[in-house]
Design a protein around this motif. Structure first.
Motif, PDB file in Angstrom:
ATOM      1  N   LYS A  41      -7.133  -4.542  -2.009  1.00 57.60           N
ATOM      2  CA  LYS A  41      -7.205  -3.075  -2.023  1.00 57.60           C
ATOM      3  C   LYS A  41      -8.628  -2.621  -2.324  1.00 57.60           C
ATOM      4  O   LYS A  41      -8.851  -1.520  -2.809  1.00 57.60           O
ATOM      5  CB  LYS A  41      -6.182  -2.528  -3.021  1.00 57.60           C
ATOM      6  CG  LYS A  41      -4.736  -2.810  -2.583  1.00 57.60           C
ATOM      7  CD  LYS A  41      -3.707  -2.561  -3.675  1.00 57.60           C
ATOM      8  CE  LYS A  41      -2.317  -2.987  -3.177  1.00 57.60           C
ATOM      9  NZ  LYS A  41      -1.328  -3.019  -4.285  1.00 57.60           N
TER      10      LYS A  41
ATOM     11  N   THR B  82      -5.809   1.600  -4.694  1.00 56.32           N
ATOM     12  CA  THR B  82      -7.154   1.170  -4.308  1.00 56.32           C
ATOM     13  C   THR B  82      -7.886   0.580  -5.506  1.00 56.32           C
ATOM     14  O   THR B  82      -7.610   0.942  -6.644  1.00 56.32           O
ATOM     15  CB  THR B  82      -7.975   2.352  -3.727  1.00 56.32           C
ATOM     16  OG1 THR B  82      -9.308   1.908  -3.491  1.00 56.32           O
ATOM     17  CG2 THR B  82      -8.021   3.533  -4.688  1.00 56.32           C
TER      18      THR B  82
ATOM     19  N   GLN C  79      -6.088   4.911   2.510  1.00 57.04           N
ATOM     20  CA  GLN C  79      -6.631   6.132   1.932  1.00 57.04           C
ATOM     21  C   GLN C  79      -6.914   7.227   2.957  1.00 57.04           C
ATOM     22  O   GLN C  79      -6.520   8.382   2.792  1.00 57.04           O
ATOM     23  CB  GLN C  79      -7.926   5.810   1.160  1.00 57.04           C
ATOM     24  CG  GLN C  79      -7.756   4.838  -0.009  1.00 57.04           C
ATOM     25  CD  GLN C  79      -7.929   3.379   0.375  1.00 57.04           C
ATOM     26  OE1 GLN C  79      -7.465   2.952   1.430  1.00 57.04           O
ATOM     27  NE2 GLN C  79      -8.582   2.613  -0.478  1.00 57.04           N
TER      28      GLN C  79
ATOM     29  N   ASP D 202     -14.311   5.041  -2.253  1.00 50.02           N
ATOM     30  CA  ASP D 202     -13.404   5.562  -1.226  1.00 50.02           C
ATOM     31  C   ASP D 202     -13.716   7.017  -0.909  1.00 50.02           C
ATOM     32  O   ASP D 202     -13.704   7.444   0.246  1.00 50.02           O
ATOM     33  CB  ASP D 202     -11.950   5.498  -1.701  1.00 50.02           C
ATOM     34  CG  ASP D 202     -11.438   4.073  -1.782  1.00 50.02           C
ATOM     35  OD1 ASP D 202     -12.162   3.165  -1.337  1.00 50.02           O
ATOM     36  OD2 ASP D 202     -10.320   3.885  -2.281  1.00 50.02           O
TER      37      ASP D 202
ATOM     38  N   GLU E  80       0.839  -1.193   0.000  1.00 52.64           N
ATOM     39  CA  GLU E  80       0.000   0.000   0.000  1.00 52.64           C
ATOM     40  C   GLU E  80       0.882   1.254   0.000  1.00 52.64           C
ATOM     41  O   GLU E  80       1.840   1.355   0.773  1.00 52.64           O
ATOM     42  CB  GLU E  80      -0.902   0.003   1.237  1.00 52.64           C
ATOM     43  CG  GLU E  80      -1.971  -1.086   1.246  1.00 52.64           C
ATOM     44  CD  GLU E  80      -1.462  -2.493   1.526  1.00 52.64           C
ATOM     45  OE1 GLU E  80      -0.250  -2.664   1.762  1.00 52.64           O
ATOM     46  OE2 GLU E  80      -2.286  -3.428   1.507  1.00 52.64           O
TER      47      GLU E  80
END
Lengths: 768, 286
Positions: free
Chosen positions: A248, A213, A254, A219, A195
């Motif tokens: 993800k 992602t 995020q 998100d 990530e």
């Protein structure tokens, strides 16, 4: 894309993917590749303890360190501090409780990595340890410690049950009943790219997050309330991902990145998890324990199925309950079974966090179902292929939850092709050739995999294609390409329709400001749903181009013109006009065509299962050749065949890459991958201890695509991304049983597990 | 805090560094050390002791023959040794082991000296070197000494190097008369695997199939490489048959003292390491 030989894309013809060259030459910029002249690093202090009441996070010492910009805790989160697409039960930064060892307690922003690392080490916390709960069935007992005190049904996140026909009472009508307990462990995605991301506030105070992602639009909707900012003030940009496999899908890095960027005074901030942090804090395939009972008539007809499943979602809901539900919808694999009793419990524990993983619950149940079938076949002395063929679903049949199959259903074709393949026909000869201390076995397994979202979740995409002033085509892909090559296939589809080769295409990766919402990169849906939308948009654009081109030809009809690589030609005449020239005739607003497509969904039996059933499925039949070393217990996969019905094939190479990738990952799950959690801690926290297969551990894999067309699919295709991962566990387990008569019931089937089972078998066979 | 890394090019440079800075971490390849350091929590304050990289010292690299002996200098990489024709000709067991060590990347980085000084019970190069009766040469700025590898390795992670001393090279006699060179490693996968158990064997087998001479060594099943003269004596002079090997298996089981870890249980290690003896049957009619 460089201009090579001008061979236009053709449906069904291999074209190297558009991203291949830029990736292997290192030119492609991933989320971790963003740097600037002046930027900060962000990192997280994690709990390291599985369950406790969080009393205080002590940040003062860390804040005093040189180079530390800020140390944030839950008190610095302006919004709800909660994420989780269904339940919203996961904190951005832990506030009241620690629910698993990876819970984030504080976010550090520092001028450099060294200061960041030191500061994280200086953060301490006060907590009141609580007894943890680490086993799904223990978690459901009265008095078990609660992971979430406010959860309405305690540690039971969701119970799903489906009964058809006479349910379990139909076992009375069966001639043979076989049963077994099967367990599958947590599986780590182990994507190459951990990530990572880069975030900043732009000149208009908009939060820009470039990150890893599968779900950019979703998100944004989750980040806004969690961080307390307006959704319009968030822009998510997603470059190509270096793998994701479901890991993800949803919020991981995020919000932390976004939160950091809100506290840097405008300086961009970078975050990049190390491998150990990724292992600790990313989601895992839900581990499952499944009790299976299959009732069969003497002639081999499946008559009754009972499945009792427990899925471990770990500390937070995430998509855990939907993972389990999809599994239960596939509990009967690819067969007609008139009477079923299926029940699953998705359970909170303090182990890790469960989430989507290629196969999405189906991999777990298929491992169980396809093994009890072999057990039944053995009891009845019926060939394992024959018993599958006679029970395999056909179009018009009802599947195991009682939903009538109205779309392409090619499992019988898969089994027919498998039966004619040399690996099946020559298996006995191969088995006989085992050397000293070796035994050989062959196993098969079938699988089905639903495509798209369940019925009540709208499954749509919005395609956008632009004919640029230079006469090129720019496709705005709203669905992330995590490595499966979907965006490249978009170019393939458009290219085939427009008679163009790769050189005139540009692919814009998801960006909430430039591309259109099209849902997640998941559910084997990306090419189907976006491809269908794209076809509509391209048809529109093609018509516009030909209409405009009429002005350049002395021709009255657009039908007389045709698109050729780089231009337009009259069908009879020799005249060719370049695309650039035609592009010059377009006004700005005319250049872009968009189209919306919504996937067909079930309209009946919506209450049959949580969120409603699926209606389009891909199918496959797999075969494995396995050799057991009787001195060590080591199982080696020597050969592997996958026969698949995923509709028509658009790009054979991309198709095969998906099949092979799923098999390799499935072989890892079958033989070595085991994310072991004991009392909330793991010893398999890196790639040295969590054993994924190397190229040396994967055999040559053969892929056969059966001839079947899904009428609703773009050029007749349906989803291919997940299905192949569900085959290896049962195909290999069945081969192991064929080789040496042992059935372990739990993967990974390690050398030590086989060895112990062989010892046990030996002891039992010895005369007393 | 940033860590200092020193890169001497000559042994003289190295001795100077030793003189100036006694608290040092030596490494040659770093495939073990760097992984270990990465997993250590950062020190709360102060600078960590410097690292000294030995692999760029020319005098520590290369393979040389001298008076019927072969010397592999400590910083020769696994890849270099694996490709070396002299090693391949005289010590094929070592070539075989190296082809199974780590991965091409690790073999290109890692060195034989590093593998020995790490002294892991699972160190892949140790079992063949034990069977070959290798000696090691340690050097300091003003002296050198030779000792058998077996005495050099004291225990897991521990070797008989004194302060100011480095491992200079490995010496192996060329004139052995073993005609069977065998190695097998049991790992969790086929490459990039740390041994769960391993066995190296050198056998001089007569034309009639009699074991005239045998050397055996097991890895990953004891604090250091496991060897046993009792087993070797029991097999010497016997025909290479399944019964003979099976008769010796209880002796192997007794010679091992494995542990449980994340890769395997002690019980499995013991039984599998014992079973590996049966693999020698493949040479019966060779």
């Amino acid at each position: 894309m460089k201009r090579g030989k001008q061979v236009p894309f053709r449906i069904g013809t291999t074209t190297p993917r558009c991203d291949a060259c830029t990736k292997v030459t290192g030119q492609e910029k991933y989320a971790a590749d963003y740097y600037g002249d002046h930027f900060f690093w962000a990192g997280v202090k994690r709990a390291g303890t599985p369950h406790g009441k969080l009393l205080k996070v002590n940040t003062e010492d860390a804040k005093r360190l040189k180079g530390v910009v800020a140390v944030l805790t839950s008190e610095d989160v302006a919004g709800s501090n909660r994420v989780g697409i269904i339940r919203g039960d996961q904190p951005v930064l832990a506030d009241k409780k620690i629910c698993y060892a990876g819970d984030p307690l504080a976010l550090v922003i520092a001028e450099n990595k060294e200061a960041l690392q030191a500061a994280v080490g200086f953060i301490t916390f006060d907590h009141e340890p609580l007894p943890g709960v680490f086993d799904v069935e223990e978690a459901l007992k009265k008095g078990a410690p609660l992971v979430h005190e406010d959860s309405p049904e305690g540690n039971l996140l969701r119970l799903v049950s489906v009964e058809t026909g006479k349910g379990a009472s139909a076992f009375d009508e069966c001639d043979v009943i076989v049963e077994g307990v099967f367990q599958t462990p947590f599986q780590e995605h182990a994507y190459l790219e951990t990530e990572a991301g880069w975030a900043y506030l732009d000149d208009s105070e908009q939060l820009v997050v470039v990150t890893t992602t599968q779900t950019p639009f979703r998100d944004r909707n989750e980040m806004a309330p969690a961080l307390g900012i307006d959704v319009e003030k968030i822009r998510v940009i997603v470059p190509y991902l270096g793998g994701a496999f479901g890991g993800k899908d949803g919020i991981a890095i995020q919000c932390l990145l976004g939160l950091a960027a809100l506290h840097t005074g405008g300086v961009p901030v970078k975050m990049w998890w190390g491998r150990e942090e990724s292992f600790l804090a990313s989601t895992k395939r839900l581990s499952a324990r499944m009790r299976y009972r299959l009732g069969v008539k003497r002639d081999g007809t499946f008559h009754a199925l009972e499945c009792r499943a427990y899925f471990d979602t770990g500390a937070y809901a995430g998509l855990g309950e939907t993972v389990m539900t999809l599994g239960l919808e596939h509990a009967g694999s690819a067969y007609r079974i008139p009477n079923v009793s299926i029940e699953g419990s998705c359970v909170y524990t303090n182990n890790t966090v469960g989430g989507p993983f290629r196969g999405f619950g189906v991999t777990q149940v298929t491992a169980a179902m396809e093994q009890v079938i072999d057990m039944a076949a053995q009891r009845l002395s019926i060939d394992p292929l024959a018993i599958r063929r006679s029970n395999a679903l056909e179009k018009g049949d009802k599947n195991c939850i009682g939903v009538t199959l109205t779309h392409s259903t090619g499992i019988k074709k898969c089994l027919a092709a498998l039966s004619e393949h040399p690996l099946w026909r020559e298996k006995e000869g191969w088995k006989m050739k085992a050397e000293q201390f070796k035994k050989r076995g062959v196993g098969i397994a079938c699988m089905a995999h639903a495509m798209g979202y369940p019925a009540v979740v709208p499954d749509f995409a919005n395609a956008k294609i632009e004919f640029t002033g230079e006469g090129r085509f720019r496709i705005y892909a709203g669905i992330v390409d995590m490595g499966q090559g979907n965006t490249s296939t978009y170019a393939h589809i458009a290219g085939a329709m427009l008679g163009q080769d790769t050189s005139v295409f540009e692919l814009v990766q998801p960006d909430t400001e430039r591309t259109l919402p099209s849902g997640s990169s998941s559910a084997s849906r990306t090419t189907y749903v976006y491809g269908n939308a794209l076809i509509i948009a391209v048809e529109d654009l093609k018509k516009r181009i030909l209409d405009k081109a009429l002005h350049l030809f002395c021709s009255a009809q657009a039908e007389e013109l045709m698109l050729v690589p780089g231009g337009i030609r009259h069908r009879e005449g020799k005249k060719k006009v370049s695309l650039r020239k035609v592009a010059g005739l377009f006004d700005e607003p005319e250049r872009t065509c968009t189209a919306h497509f919504r996937s067909p969904a079930a309209t009946e039996m919506l209450d049959r299962i949580y969120l409603g059933p699926h209606i389009i499925f891909s199918y496959a039949a797999h075969l494995s050749y396995v050799e057991i070393d009787m001195l060590t217990g080591c199982a080696e996969v020597i050969g592997y065949l996958a026969v698949t019905d995923a509709g028509n094939v658009i790009n054979p190479q991309a198709y095969e890459q998906q099949i092979q990738g799923g098999i390799a990952q499935g072989i890892g799950f079958a033989l070595s991958e085991d994310y072991k959690v004991a009392n909330g801690h793991t010893d398999t926290n890196n790639l040295a201890t969590y054993i994924i297969p190397t190229a040396m551990d994967v055999p040559d894999m053969m892929s056969v695509a059966v001839d079947n067309v899904e009428e609703t699919g773009p050029f007749g295709m349906k989803g291919i991304g997940e299905i192949s991962i569900s085959g290896p566990v049962p195909a290999i387990a069945n081969a192991v049983a064929d080789a040496c008569g042992i059935r372990i019931g739990r993967n990974p089937i390690t050398a030590e597990n086989i060895f112990q089972a062989l010892q046990k078998q030996d002891d039992q066979e010895k005369p007393r | 805090m940033a860590r200092e890394v020193l890169l001497p090019r000559t042994l003289d440079d190295l001795w100077e560094i030793f003189h100036a800075e006694p608290e040092l971490h030596l490494y040659a390849g770093g495939t073990d050390l760097l992984v270990k350091l990465r997993s250590q929590p950062p020190l709360p304050s102060g600078s960590p002791s410097p690292l000294v990289c030995l692999e760029r010292i020319d005098g520590l690299k290369g393979i040389y023959e001298e008076d019927g002996l072969v010397c592999i200098r400590a910083c020769t990489t696994h890849s270099e040794i694996m490709k070396d024709p002299v090693i391949r000709q005289h010590f094929p067991v070592l070539t075989k082991v190296l082809s199974l060590l780590g991965s091409p990347h690790i073999r290109n980085m890692g060195t034989i000296g590093g593998n020995i000084c790490t002294a892991s019970p699972a160190g892949d190069t140790l079992t063949p070197l034990y069977t070959l009766g290798a000696s090691v040469e340690a050097r300091s700025c003003d002296s050198g000494r030779l000792m058998p590898l077996k005495s050099f390795i004291l225990g897991p992670g521990s070797v008989a190097l004194q302060q100011g001393e480095i491992l200079y090279g490995i010496w192996i006699k060329k004139d052995h008369d073993f005609n069977i060179h065998h190695f097998e490693k049991i790992g969790q996968r086929k490459a990039l695997a740390i041994a769960i158990a391993s066995m190296a064997a050198l056998i001089k087998l007569s034309g009639e199939g009699t074991i005239e001479k045998i050397r055996l060594a097991w890895g990953s099943v004891a604090p250091t490489v496991a060897v046993s003269h009792t087993i070797e004596d029991a097999l010497t002079g016997k025909p290479l048959t399944e019964n003979v090997l099976r008769d010796a298996m209880p002796l192997v089981t007794d010679a091992l003292s494995p542990i449980d870890d994340v890769r395997a249980s002690a019980g499995y290690r013991r039984r599998v390491a014992t079973n590996l003896l049966l693999r020698l049957l493949q040479y019966k009619d060779a």
